[in-house]
Motif scaffolding. Structure first.
Motif, PDB file in Angstrom:
ATOM      1  N   ALA A   1     -21.954  54.583 -95.886  1.00 50.02           N
ATOM      2  CA  ALA A   1     -22.388  55.458 -94.800  1.00 50.02           C
ATOM      3  C   ALA A   1     -21.175  56.072 -94.134  1.00 50.02           C
ATOM      4  CB  ALA A   1     -23.200  54.677 -93.775  1.00 50.02           C
ATOM      5  N   ALA A   2     -21.325  57.295 -93.687  1.00 48.75           N
ATOM      6  CA  ALA A   2     -20.277  57.964 -92.925  1.00 48.75           C
ATOM      7  C   ALA A   2     -20.396  57.539 -91.469  1.00 48.75           C
ATOM      8  CB  ALA A   2     -20.416  59.470 -93.053  1.00 48.75           C
ATOM      9  N   VAL A   3     -19.278  57.263 -90.831  1.00 51.97           N
ATOM     10  CA  VAL A   3     -19.253  56.890 -89.418  1.00 51.97           C
ATOM     11  C   VAL A   3     -18.817  58.119 -88.637  1.00 51.97           C
ATOM     12  CG1 VAL A   3     -18.240  55.373 -87.696  1.00 51.97           C
ATOM     13  CG2 VAL A   3     -18.698  54.504 -89.990  1.00 51.97           C
ATOM     14  N   THR A   4     -19.640  58.521 -87.661  1.00 55.16           N
ATOM     15  CA  THR A   4     -19.356  59.729 -86.899  1.00 55.16           C
ATOM     16  C   THR A   4     -19.044  59.395 -85.449  1.00 55.16           C
ATOM     17  OG1 THR A   4     -21.693  60.061 -86.372  1.00 55.16           O
ATOM     18  CG2 THR A   4     -20.858  61.125 -88.356  1.00 55.16           C
ATOM     19  N   GLY A   5     -18.294  60.284 -84.822  1.00 54.35           N
ATOM     20  CA  GLY A   5     -17.966  60.143 -83.408  1.00 54.35           C
ATOM     21  C   GLY A   5     -19.018  60.820 -82.545  1.00 54.35           C
ATOM     22  N   GLU A   6     -18.713  60.966 -81.277  1.00 51.71           N
ATOM     23  CA  GLU A   6     -19.655  61.562 -80.329  1.00 51.71           C
ATOM     24  C   GLU A   6     -19.962  63.016 -80.650  1.00 51.71           C
ATOM     25  OE1 GLU A   6     -18.271  61.045 -76.372  1.00 51.71           O
ATOM     26  OE2 GLU A   6     -18.321  58.861 -76.485  1.00 51.71           O
ATOM     27  N   THR A   7     -18.991  63.737 -81.201  1.00 47.15           N
ATOM     28  CA  THR A   7     -19.194  65.148 -81.511  1.00 47.15           C
ATOM     29  C   THR A   7     -19.805  65.376 -82.887  1.00 47.15           C
ATOM     30  OG1 THR A   7     -16.956  65.341 -82.383  1.00 47.15           O
ATOM     31  CG2 THR A   7     -17.275  65.832 -80.038  1.00 47.15           C
TER      32      THR A   7
ATOM     33  N   THR B   1     -18.301  64.528 -85.783  1.00 41.96           N
ATOM     34  CA  THR B   1     -17.286  64.599 -86.835  1.00 41.96           C
ATOM     35  C   THR B   1     -17.169  63.243 -87.527  1.00 41.96           C
ATOM     36  OG1 THR B   1     -15.540  64.040 -85.272  1.00 41.96           O
ATOM     37  CG2 THR B   1     -15.951  66.382 -85.654  1.00 41.96           C
ATOM     38  N   VAL B   2     -16.914  63.282 -88.805  1.00 36.33           N
ATOM     39  CA  VAL B   2     -16.791  62.048 -89.581  1.00 36.33           C
ATOM     40  C   VAL B   2     -15.442  61.408 -89.282  1.00 36.33           C
ATOM     41  CG1 VAL B   2     -16.707  61.058 -91.893  1.00 36.33           C
ATOM     42  CG2 VAL B   2     -18.309  62.891 -91.398  1.00 36.33           C
ATOM     43  N   LEU B   3     -15.496  60.147 -88.846  1.00 37.50           N
ATOM     44  CA  LEU B   3     -14.280  59.401 -88.520  1.00 37.50           C
ATOM     45  C   LEU B   3     -13.847  58.497 -89.661  1.00 37.50           C
ATOM     46  CD1 LEU B   3     -15.226  58.358 -84.887  1.00 37.50           C
ATOM     47  CD2 LEU B   3     -13.822  60.295 -85.610  1.00 37.50           C
ATOM     48  N   GLY B   4     -14.790  58.137 -90.521  1.00 38.32           N
ATOM     49  CA  GLY B   4     -14.486  57.246 -91.631  1.00 38.32           C
ATOM     50  C   GLY B   4     -15.769  56.829 -92.321  1.00 38.32           C
ATOM     51  N   PHE B   5     -15.673  55.804 -93.127  1.00 40.86           N
ATOM     52  CA  PHE B   5     -16.819  55.319 -93.882  1.00 40.86           C
ATOM     53  C   PHE B   5     -16.940  53.812 -93.737  1.00 40.86           C
ATOM     54  CE2 PHE B   5     -15.595  59.262 -95.801  1.00 40.86           C
ATOM     55  CZ  PHE B   5     -16.809  59.897 -96.000  1.00 40.86           C
ATOM     56  N   VAL B   6     -18.155  53.326 -93.837  1.00 40.32           N
ATOM     57  CA  VAL B   6     -18.409  51.894 -93.809  1.00 40.32           C
ATOM     58  C   VAL B   6     -19.230  51.553 -95.057  1.00 40.32           C
ATOM     59  CG1 VAL B   6     -20.523  52.074 -92.407  1.00 40.32           C
ATOM     60  CG2 VAL B   6     -19.235  49.949 -92.423  1.00 40.32           C
ATOM     61  N   THR B   7     -18.909  50.421 -95.666  1.00 42.53           N
ATOM     62  CA  THR B   7     -19.631  49.989 -96.851  1.00 42.53           C
ATOM     63  C   THR B   7     -20.476  48.761 -96.532  1.00 42.53           C
ATOM     64  OG1 THR B   7     -17.886  48.505 -97.611  1.00 42.53           O
ATOM     65  CG2 THR B   7     -17.774  50.810 -98.354  1.00 42.53           C
ATOM     66  N   MET B   8     -21.397  48.479 -97.416  1.00 37.25           N
ATOM     67  CA  MET B   8     -22.209  47.276 -97.273  1.00 37.25           C
ATOM     68  C   MET B   8     -21.316  46.043 -97.277  1.00 37.25           C
ATOM     69  SD  MET B   8     -25.422  46.069 -97.185  1.00 37.25           S
ATOM     70  CE  MET B   8     -26.547  47.164 -98.008  1.00 37.25           C
ATOM     71  N   GLU B   9     -20.276  46.064 -98.086  1.00 39.30           N
ATOM     72  CA  GLU B   9     -19.347  44.935 -98.148  1.00 39.30           C
ATOM     73  C   GLU B   9     -18.648  44.726 -96.804  1.00 39.30           C
ATOM     74  OE1 GLU B   9     -15.512  43.297-100.695  1.00 39.30           O
ATOM     75  OE2 GLU B   9     -16.372  45.248-101.181  1.00 39.30           O
TER      76      GLU B   9
END
Length: 79
Positions: A49-55, A57-65
């Motif tokens: 999943a992509a991790v987004t900020g308040e605006t 914008t994509v800040l990074g990614f998180v995995t199931m692991e």
């Protein structure tokens, strides 16, 4: 009457279909609780999943692991 078989349909490679099918990936806000993140990943059947900020914008990614490691701790490496 002679019937000729129709030519087989040519399919695009799997990579082309997957990248161009118009689906959007899962996006989660930075402040999403860990258990909600796990639930969302399981609901869509994704491990990323992509991790987004308040605006938005994509800040990074998180995995199931990543999520499982935070919940249960590190797992032994497969030999």
């Amino acid at each position: 009457m002679i019937r000729f078989p129709s030519p087989p349909r040519r399919r695009r490679p799997r990579e082309a279909r997957a990248s161009g099918d118009g689906r959007r990936g899962l996006r989660l806000r930075l402040d999403t609780p860990l258990d909600d993140t796990l639930t969302a990943l399981r609901a869509v059947g994704s491990h990323l999943a992509a991790v987004t900020g308040e605006t938005g914008t994509v800040l990074g990614f998180v995995t199931m692991e990543d999520v499982l490691t935070e919940l249960v701790g590190p797992t032994p490496a497969a030999a």
